[in-house]
Design a protein around this motif. Structure first.
Motif, PDB file in Angstrom:
ATOM      1  N   LYS A   1       0.356   4.690   7.659  1.00  0.00           N
ATOM      2  CA  LYS A   1      -1.052   5.057   7.488  1.00  0.00           C
ATOM      3  C   LYS A   1      -1.920   3.840   7.165  1.00  0.00           C
ATOM      4  O   LYS A   1      -2.896   3.931   6.429  1.00  0.00           O
ATOM      5  N   LEU A   2      -1.554   2.701   7.754  1.00  0.00           N
ATOM      6  CA  LEU A   2      -2.317   1.482   7.519  1.00  0.00           C
ATOM      7  C   LEU A   2      -3.584   1.467   8.349  1.00  0.00           C
ATOM      8  O   LEU A   2      -3.580   1.878   9.513  1.00  0.00           O
ATOM      9  N   ASP A   3      -4.668   0.991   7.768  1.00  0.00           N
ATOM     10  CA  ASP A   3      -5.924   0.819   8.497  1.00  0.00           C
ATOM     11  C   ASP A   3      -6.024  -0.650   8.881  1.00  0.00           C
ATOM     12  O   ASP A   3      -6.462  -1.480   8.091  1.00  0.00           O
TER      13      ASP A   3
ATOM     14  N   TYR B   1      -4.321   1.007  -1.374  1.00  0.00           N
ATOM     15  CA  TYR B   1      -4.421  -0.418  -1.033  1.00  0.00           C
ATOM     16  C   TYR B   1      -3.980  -1.327  -2.176  1.00  0.00           C
ATOM     17  O   TYR B   1      -4.559  -1.315  -3.264  1.00  0.00           O
TER      18      TYR B   1
ATOM     19  N   SER C   1       0.852  -1.196   0.000  1.00  0.00           N
ATOM     20  CA  SER C   1       0.000   0.000   0.000  1.00  0.00           C
ATOM     21  C   SER C   1       0.883   1.239   0.000  1.00  0.00           C
ATOM     22  O   SER C   1       2.087   1.144  -0.227  1.00  0.00           O
TER      23      SER C   1
ATOM     24  N   THR D   1      -7.258   1.243   3.433  1.00  0.00           N
ATOM     25  CA  THR D   1      -5.927   1.835   3.481  1.00  0.00           C
ATOM     26  C   THR D   1      -5.648   2.581   2.186  1.00  0.00           C
ATOM     27  O   THR D   1      -5.960   2.099   1.093  1.00  0.00           O
TER      28      THR D   1
END
Length: 303
Positions: A206-208, A218, A201, A215
């Protein structure tokens, strides 16, 4: 105007100091839990640990989980080494954790001392898989047998400490009894928990973790990663875009890339591992899921 700028800079510095000094601690688990042992759990756990944890914790110079230097941490943040996961009473980490504390760490990122480890998060991992990971880590397999050594001591810079405290946030414990079995759902689960979306990503910061597909960037690749010494690599676009992604891959080509490190047009290099222990069904499930992901036209810089 100059006075305003000076006041602004001082304010930002005081805010940073405030973030650093107010170290965030979270509640740890009070659950009574012990992993259920079985030969099948050991084998599944070994596959999971080598597929998920080995990227950071497995030291190939000694073929043990004694930890490694984490090269992708920017120098400005300090120097970071992964933990020794062997049974060492002097340097090992897992021997100091209960089964419940390991489970809580993986699901929430909260360590036994209440600190937050953003890079340990697997909030959507199934309880069955966590059980099997713990079974393997508690086993007498040579890779986790006691190794009384350390590869180095982590030292965060002032900026690194500010980031770690700023990144600390409550991650809810989401019960997931079992991993899905339907191919596309299983593929999404594996892309999440194997950490595919971490590297492929836009940004590691800043990963969800709770909602991986939300993200930014992604699976569209482009992230600069440390490869072999002196050779940085750029994570590939693995969306089904036919021009810049893997839209032209066949199932067998994808399987060979994931398990053997051989893509149709090139050989894959570290930090991309070979997922040799994954079953063909698991790799095929990942491929089935990726075909459902929106194609992203994102030309990744060549190595």
């Amino acid at each position: 105007m100059r006075t305003y700028k000076i006041i602004t800079i001082i304010s930002l510095m005081l805010t940073a100091v405030g973030i650093y000094s107010c170290k965030t601690k979270f509640e740890t688990t009070k659950e009574s839990y012990s992993a259920v042992q079985s030969p099948e759990a050991f084998e599944r756990g070994k596959t999971l640990v080598f597929s998920i944890c080995a990227g950071c914790h497995y030291n190939r110079s000694v073929n043990k989980f004694i930890g490694t230097k984490i090269e992708d941490v920017p120098g400005i943040a300090g120097t970071v080494y992964s933990a020794n996961l062997t049974h060492s009473k002097t340097h090992g980490v897992t021997v100091r954790y209960s089964d419940a504390e390991i489970k809580h760490l993986l699901k929430t990122g909260v360590a036994r001392d209440g600190t937050f480890k953003s890079y340990m998060l697997r909030p959507n991992m199934a309880d069955d898989d966590i059980n099997d990971i713990i079974v393997y880590l508690r086993s007498d397999d040579p890779a986790v047998a006691a190794a009384d050594t350390t590869v180095g001591l982590t030292h965060y810079s002032f900026i690194g400490k500010i980031y770690m405290n700023g990144a600390a946030k409550t991650i809810p414990y989401v019960p997931v009894p079992h991993r899905p079995t339907e191919p596309v759902a299983l593929g999404a689960y594996l892309v999440d928990n194997l950490g595919c979306f971490h590297c492929h990503s836009k940004s590691l910061t800043k990963l969800d973790y709770l909602h991986p597909d939300q993200t930014k960037g992604y699976l569209a690749g482009g992230m600069k990663l440390k490869g072999e010494p002196g050779h940085d690599k750029y994570a590939s676009n693995i969306t089904p875009d036919k021009n810049t992604g893997i839209g032209d891959y066949t199932q067998l080509q994808f399987r060979k890339a994931i398990k053997d490190g051989e893509a149709p047009d090139r050989k894959l290099h570290p930090p991309m591992p070979k997922f040799e222990r994954l079953s063909d069904n698991e790799v095929d499930a990942i491929f089935a899921y990726i075909k459902t992901v929106p194609a992203s036209d994102n030309k990744v810089k060549e190595d």
